[in-house]
Motif scaffolding. Sequence first.
Motif, PDB file in Angstrom:
ATOM      1  N   MET A   1       0.846  -1.190   0.000  1.00 55.78           N
ATOM      2  CA  MET A   1       0.000   0.000   0.000  1.00 55.78           C
ATOM      3  C   MET A   1       0.883   1.242   0.000  1.00 55.78           C
ATOM      4  O   MET A   1       1.949   1.241   0.588  1.00 55.78           O
ATOM      5  CB  MET A   1      -0.880   0.017   1.247  1.00 55.78           C
ATOM      6  N   ARG A   2       0.419   2.269  -0.665  1.00 53.57           N
ATOM      7  CA  ARG A   2       1.189   3.501  -0.632  1.00 53.57           C
ATOM      8  C   ARG A   2       0.261   4.682  -0.399  1.00 53.57           C
ATOM      9  O   ARG A   2      -0.825   4.764  -0.960  1.00 53.57           O
ATOM     10  CB  ARG A   2       1.978   3.690  -1.932  1.00 53.57           C
ATOM     11  N   ALA A   3       0.687   5.561   0.473  1.00 50.62           N
ATOM     12  CA  ALA A   3      -0.119   6.735   0.789  1.00 50.62           C
ATOM     13  C   ALA A   3      -0.101   7.694  -0.389  1.00 50.62           C
ATOM     14  O   ALA A   3       0.868   7.778  -1.139  1.00 50.62           O
ATOM     15  CB  ALA A   3       0.429   7.412   2.029  1.00 50.62           C
ATOM     16  N   GLU A  34      -5.102   6.232   0.556  1.00 53.30           N
ATOM     17  CA  GLU A  34      -4.027   5.332   0.144  1.00 53.30           C
ATOM     18  C   GLU A  34      -4.494   4.412  -0.968  1.00 53.30           C
ATOM     19  O   GLU A  34      -5.692   4.146  -1.112  1.00 53.30           O
ATOM     20  CB  GLU A  34      -3.531   4.500   1.326  1.00 53.30           C
ATOM     21  N   THR A  35      -3.536   3.944  -1.783  1.00 52.31           N
ATOM     22  CA  THR A  35      -3.797   2.922  -2.776  1.00 52.31           C
ATOM     23  C   THR A  35      -3.640   1.563  -2.120  1.00 52.31           C
ATOM     24  O   THR A  35      -2.628   1.301  -1.482  1.00 52.31           O
ATOM     25  CB  THR A  35      -2.802   3.030  -3.946  1.00 52.31           C
ATOM     26  N   VAL A 282      -8.485   2.464  -4.350  1.00 51.26           N
ATOM     27  CA  VAL A 282      -7.984   3.303  -3.261  1.00 51.26           C
ATOM     28  C   VAL A 282      -9.002   3.283  -2.135  1.00 51.26           C
ATOM     29  O   VAL A 282     -10.157   2.893  -2.325  1.00 51.26           O
ATOM     30  CB  VAL A 282      -7.746   4.759  -3.728  1.00 51.26           C
ATOM     31  N   ALA A 290      -2.999   7.124   6.798  1.00 52.43           N
ATOM     32  CA  ALA A 290      -2.881   6.127   5.741  1.00 52.43           C
ATOM     33  C   ALA A 290      -1.793   5.126   6.095  1.00 52.43           C
ATOM     34  O   ALA A 290      -0.713   5.468   6.542  1.00 52.43           O
ATOM     35  CB  ALA A 290      -2.560   6.805   4.410  1.00 52.43           C
ATOM     36  N   GLY A 291      -2.117   3.842   5.886  1.00 52.46           N
ATOM     37  CA  GLY A 291      -1.164   2.781   6.192  1.00 52.46           C
ATOM     38  C   GLY A 291      -1.416   2.166   7.549  1.00 52.46           C
ATOM     39  O   GLY A 291      -0.923   1.099   7.849  1.00 52.46           O
TER      40      GLY A 291
END
Length: 295
Positions: A1-3, A34-35, A282, A290-291
């Motif tokens: 996952m990425r913010a 986040e994705t 997302v 996020a995360g």
Amino acid sequence: MRALAALASLTLAACSAPGDEAAVVLYDRGYALETVLETADGITSPDGLLWHEGSLYIADEGGSAIRKWDGRQLTTLADASSGLMSPEDLRIASDGQLYFTDDSAGGLWRVLQAGGAERVAAGAILAGSEGIAVDPEGGVEVGSGESERILRVLPTGETEPFQGRRWGVAKPESMVRAADGSLLVADNREDRLIRISSAGAMRELSIPADLSPESIALAGDVLWITDSHNGRLYRMERDQPPETVALFLGDFANINGVAATAEGTIYVSIQSDLDAGEGYIVRLVPGSVAGASSP
């Protein structure tokens, strides 16, 4: 996952051109973004989404597949080997059966326990099947963009007229049942959002003139709406005028499905390139970072 960085609204003009990198403007800064899934994770161009008992169910239109993500593992439940072409939307009945529509193959489908899927209702009147809702009496309502109707499919597989042309519904893109038994219908062709009571009375809800509802999801009294024409995510509380929560730009502009958890986390599917099979999912997490751990 990425913010994902939430851009200030002042950057709109600079980021609106096609081909720009993905960008999201958060109008409600109470969310972290986040994705959670992208093409490299095994999805292609996802459409309908459904959150159920801790898992996200995905109608992966570009991949001709129905998938399930439990937060760690992505599983394919059915694919083109069962005859799927472009899965559109999906719902789970009270008995746990997962149903879905397919706007290219048409008809109403169900996922089999042993794997794969089968079509349980078909015919010209169910061609171009779009929105789907679970009938509290045990049936399933299916919207057809070609016949401009909403049909009820009984547990026996028989179909009967429900609503549609009677209310001027042209393309029932997405549907959802409310707790009071009423049916909410997003008409993506006529840019309308209507509520049909359990007694059959129709009421058109007030939405902005430029809002073209793509998908809808309910979480309590809050209705979430995606607008793929304008890349906007809306929140609508108790049939009040909707408010913009986020604006999706560039490679993220073509938002489609939406799902909501009881805790308020919102999932949105993005078809960045349907022909190339590229897309993202997302999520917006309220009052969180996020995360961090979230449903």
